[in-house]
Design a protein around this motif. Sequence first.
Motif, PDB file in Angstrom:
ATOM      1  N   GLN A  97       0.800  -1.214   0.000  1.00 24.14           N
ATOM      2  CA  GLN A  97       0.000   0.000   0.000  1.00 24.14           C
ATOM      3  C   GLN A  97       0.839   1.273   0.000  1.00 24.14           C
ATOM      4  O   GLN A  97       0.507   2.249  -0.684  1.00 24.14           O
ATOM      5  N   LYS A  98       1.947   1.284   0.754  1.00 22.38           N
ATOM      6  CA  LYS A  98       2.720   2.518   0.941  1.00 22.38           C
ATOM      7  C   LYS A  98       4.015   2.568   0.138  1.00 22.38           C
ATOM      8  O   LYS A  98       4.485   3.644  -0.217  1.00 22.38           O
ATOM      9  N   ARG A 857      -3.135  10.916  -2.387  1.00 25.00           N
ATOM     10  CA  ARG A 857      -1.991  10.746  -3.283  1.00 25.00           C
ATOM     11  C   ARG A 857      -1.233  12.060  -3.483  1.00 25.00           C
ATOM     12  O   ARG A 857      -0.019  12.056  -3.668  1.00 25.00           O
ATOM     13  N   ASN A 858      -1.933  13.169  -3.427  1.00 29.89           N
ATOM     14  CA  ASN A 858      -1.267  14.466  -3.571  1.00 29.89           C
ATOM     15  C   ASN A 858      -0.332  14.717  -2.383  1.00 29.89           C
ATOM     16  O   ASN A 858       0.766  15.265  -2.540  1.00 29.89           O
ATOM     17  N   LYS A 859      -0.749  14.307  -1.194  1.00 31.74           N
ATOM     18  CA  LYS A 859       0.086  14.454  -0.006  1.00 31.74           C
ATOM     19  C   LYS A 859       1.360  13.621  -0.144  1.00 31.74           C
ATOM     20  O   LYS A 859       2.459  14.067   0.191  1.00 31.74           O
ATOM     21  N   GLU A 860       1.212  12.379  -0.644  1.00 28.80           N
ATOM     22  CA  GLU A 860       2.379  11.521  -0.855  1.00 28.80           C
ATOM     23  C   GLU A 860       3.297  12.109  -1.922  1.00 28.80           C
ATOM     24  O   GLU A 860       4.527  12.051  -1.813  1.00 28.80           O
ATOM     25  N   ALA A 861       2.700  12.706  -2.957  1.00 28.80           N
ATOM     26  CA  ALA A 861       3.500  13.276  -4.048  1.00 28.80           C
ATOM     27  C   ALA A 861       4.379  14.422  -3.566  1.00 28.80           C
ATOM     28  O   ALA A 861       5.491  14.623  -4.072  1.00 28.80           O
ATOM     29  N   GLU A 862       3.899  15.178  -2.571  1.00 30.68           N
ATOM     30  CA  GLU A 862       4.697  16.280  -2.032  1.00 30.68           C
ATOM     31  C   GLU A 862       6.005  15.767  -1.436  1.00 30.68           C
ATOM     32  O   GLU A 862       7.071  16.357  -1.601  1.00 30.68           O
ATOM     33  N   ASN A 943       0.831  11.110 -12.507  1.00 28.91           N
ATOM     34  CA  ASN A 943       0.401   9.949 -11.727  1.00 28.91           C
ATOM     35  C   ASN A 943      -0.755  10.272 -10.791  1.00 28.91           C
ATOM     36  O   ASN A 943      -1.421   9.374 -10.280  1.00 28.91           O
ATOM     37  N   LEU A 944      -0.964  11.581 -10.535  1.00 28.23           N
ATOM     38  CA  LEU A 944      -2.054  11.963  -9.648  1.00 28.23           C
ATOM     39  C   LEU A 944      -3.410  11.832 -10.338  1.00 28.23           C
ATOM     40  O   LEU A 944      -4.442  11.814  -9.686  1.00 28.23           O
ATOM     41  N   GLY A 945      -3.415  11.776 -11.648  1.00 26.75           N
ATOM     42  CA  GLY A 945      -4.674  11.657 -12.375  1.00 26.75           C
ATOM     43  C   GLY A 945      -5.371  10.351 -12.058  1.00 26.75           C
ATOM     44  O   GLY A 945      -4.792   9.276 -12.170  1.00 26.75           O
ATOM     45  N   ILE A 946      -6.632  10.417 -11.631  1.00 22.79           N
ATOM     46  CA  ILE A 946      -7.381   9.223 -11.225  1.00 22.79           C
ATOM     47  C   ILE A 946      -8.679   9.165 -12.015  1.00 22.79           C
ATOM     48  O   ILE A 946      -9.427  10.142 -12.084  1.00 22.79           O
ATOM     49  N   THR A 947      -8.926   8.036 -12.632  1.00 23.75           N
ATOM     50  CA  THR A 947     -10.189   7.817 -13.327  1.00 23.75           C
ATOM     51  C   THR A 947     -10.914   6.641 -12.690  1.00 23.75           C
ATOM     52  O   THR A 947     -10.301   5.783 -12.064  1.00 23.75           O
TER      53      THR A 947
END
Length: 961
Positions: A97-98, A857-862, A943-947
Amino acid sequence: MLGQNLKEGKEMEEFNWTQRIVELKEATPGIFMDVSSLNDFVDINRKGWISPLYDFRLKNYAEYLGRRRDFNVLISPLSSRAYLFSHQLAVTSTVIQKMGGRSILADEVGLGKTIESGMIMKELLLRNLVNRVLILVPASLVTQWQEEMRHRFNEHFVIYDTDKRKELEEKYGDDKNIWELETRILASLHVAKQRRYREQIQKIPWDLVIVDEAHRLKNSATQNHKLVQGLKTKYLLLLTATPLQNYLIELYNLVSLVDKELLGAKSGFKRRFEDHSQDPVVLEKLKKRLRRVMIRNRRCDIGSALSFGKRHALTLQVELDEPNRTLYNLASRYALEGYRKSIAAKNSTYAFFLMLVQRMLTSSTSALEKTLQKRLEMLQEVKQGKRKSIRLRDFIAQELEVRAIEEEVVEDDSFLSTLDEEIKEIQKILQIIPKVVTHPKLNILVEMLDRIYQESMDAKVVIFTEFRSTQDFLGVALKEKGFDVEVFHGGLSLREKDAAVERFEEEGQILISTEAGSEGQNLQFSHIVVNYDLPWNPMKVEQRIGRVHRIGQTQDVQIINFSTRDTVEEYLLRILEHKIGLFKEVMGDLETILGYVAGDTSFEQLLMDLLAKNYSENGIRFDEVFQNLEARIEAAQKEADLSLLTDLSQRGMNLSLKDLFPHFEQYTPGREEIFYRRFMDEYLDKYNALTDKSDEYIAFNVPGHQAHSFIFSDFIRGTVNREIALAKPYLEFIGIGHKFVDAAIRESRNLLPVSVGKISRDLLMDYGIYNPGNQGILASFLSELRWTNGGEERFFTAFTDGNETVILEGLEEPLMYLDELPPHFCSDLPLELFLDKILKKLREKLVEERQQLFNQRNKEAEEIRTYISDYYSDLRYDIELQLEKVQMESLQIRKKRQRVEWSEEENLASRETSLKRLRNELFAEMVKLNAREKEKIREIEKNLGITVHAKLLSIAKVRIF
């Protein structure tokens, strides 16, 4: 009531399903409904094709079980014959997961890194994220890994040993890369790092690579490191209990294989972390980075969860009579003097053989005689010109498990100079062996077994020996004494191994096993272990005991060791018992200590070196040998205590997951396991396949359309219960991931049923529907959340009566068991309108879920942006340093040119031109770095794009009563 809810049919008249389909396609961006699946069901309904309710249930169970799960829910426990410890579940969940399936598993020895990596592998396989898997391990562990993967996870790996590679190379020649021919491959690191195979392996796009004992990769200059560095693999697991010992850069070299950017460039790592490793603030920053890729659980974190009875050791003294003593001394002289010569001649193959001879001397004369006889025959064939070389495998395959040898090695020709002398020595030993008619160790063993079975006729005794000839000798002797004996060795097929263990548990008294029995087998129904001969590697002794002293053991374990006076066995046993404490408790740090003791060699070779060094005509000076060894062990224990890893741990470098343990302490597969068993019951009942069933097992005929395939036999006997599978290791574990179960799930997912049934108002009230109409729709959906590098699938159960609509996450089993109704009972149901009401509600839920996932996911991307910025800053810094040096040198040259003679002018001008070129190249590299960093950041944002894709799975039209 239905008429009232639909405004007496007016709403139905106004509803246009075709138009609604067009609107669905153009609806909320990022949310896509599978329109074809909707139309399929509407079409089936119009044609009146109604399926029985058992197909409806099978379809839903199969879709639920076969989905690519939410990463918060583990699948592997349903398919793994393993005890579910909280730390192992936490590791599996965190890596999936992480960490994105790339991690360093650095738990202390004995906490189950092999099981953890197997569960991660199984998790990825069951999610259809992995197909091609490569496992690289030391040669001595290859068969153990194969057995663990087969026994615990139903995954069959092909070992690429010498014979297998030779077979494939002869069959395909240069036309094929042999490493492409299998999707599950086990190989030794020694083989894989060889240039010929390394290049082939590195050409293949692997899905998952697992490397055991990954501390062998800590030096970036080694072939091992270069092999793994060049692999193309999406997922990577490195297993080691000692990720660093002396230098922080060792840790950097490992981490860079998993994530090359995480710790910055090497120069930046030194500047940012290594030079300030005593600073608590710096250490905390390093720990935060490492927690993205590395896990290290310690025994002190686990607490009492791994306690499973005590160990009690008993030593039985053996005295050699005169013929046995004469044989021991003569064979020792042959082995040790020959060993000294082989080391001087750098003939490692012959040295290994002589070490084997020395180890056989306290096992059995049978093993010694067969091995020496084989060696003699080969030497005579060389002398007669019938043979040009001697392969190590040729004369030890009959005694040891063949894969104990790292590679197919051919003895060099240094033995030719002493050929006649060695033949005479072997013949002299073979002439003495017939005079040895007593077997002191066997006699004591029989006396001991008699006492054991006088006290308890139900006792189960496991006897370990290194050698097949000794196993044969003991088997015959003990059967003659009236004992019920089973044997277990590497030459048995998988089915024969399982059958031997089953007979041993059900009705046998004694299991005589070679080292193959210490590789992955669960024998905890026994509690008595006999070391008939003693391996020279303490880890192998621990592995033997670990087959019995393990989770599931309900009694204290009795370990019985033989100590033959004035032999290596006596002194080695003393060290294992008093210096290492091996027979008192599980040694979590044993692997680390042995690493310090032996260094770059093996413990066995170190011991043989000491024996040969301290041998004279008067025999072996055992006191000197073992005083040296004891001193090394004491030093190693201190060194392990003072290692950098220990120091960092004491200063707060805690990389354990102990905060997650409480979440998993009470974990059971729960509903997932219940649904799986229901599915199996329904599927077997549909085909009337079940032939026998008890509390422990089921037996069934494979349905005709699946039988006779490459996957199944016609008949399967095993258990679907994981707890029983753990207690009965010989039963086939028919869990998720089993090939039959996977085929049944695939078949059932292909069903496209519209069913009819009835449901009670009381049941609907349990789900928040208090005023239902007289008919409704029960449907199931699968929604897939997709992002660039992954995705997961959610299962939804939905109900509407045209008035109230509920969307329930997961499979609600009570709703699956409708009462069967004839098709005409719901023929007037406005299916399209009811479906539209469900879809509207479902879309609202999916939009909300997508936003939550995006925020996470945005938090992880930071965090990722931060360490990527550090990595490229390091590289720019290195270039800037080089530019400064170029600038300084250019300035010095310009000054020199004003003073030098004309003859030197040309050289200086040439150097200045070179510096200008280098400066331009460095500036160009800087521009490229900036571009690469921007591209990397864009990739993260992409990668943040989610569909979200939603698909209708099944429909049941229901009457409400």
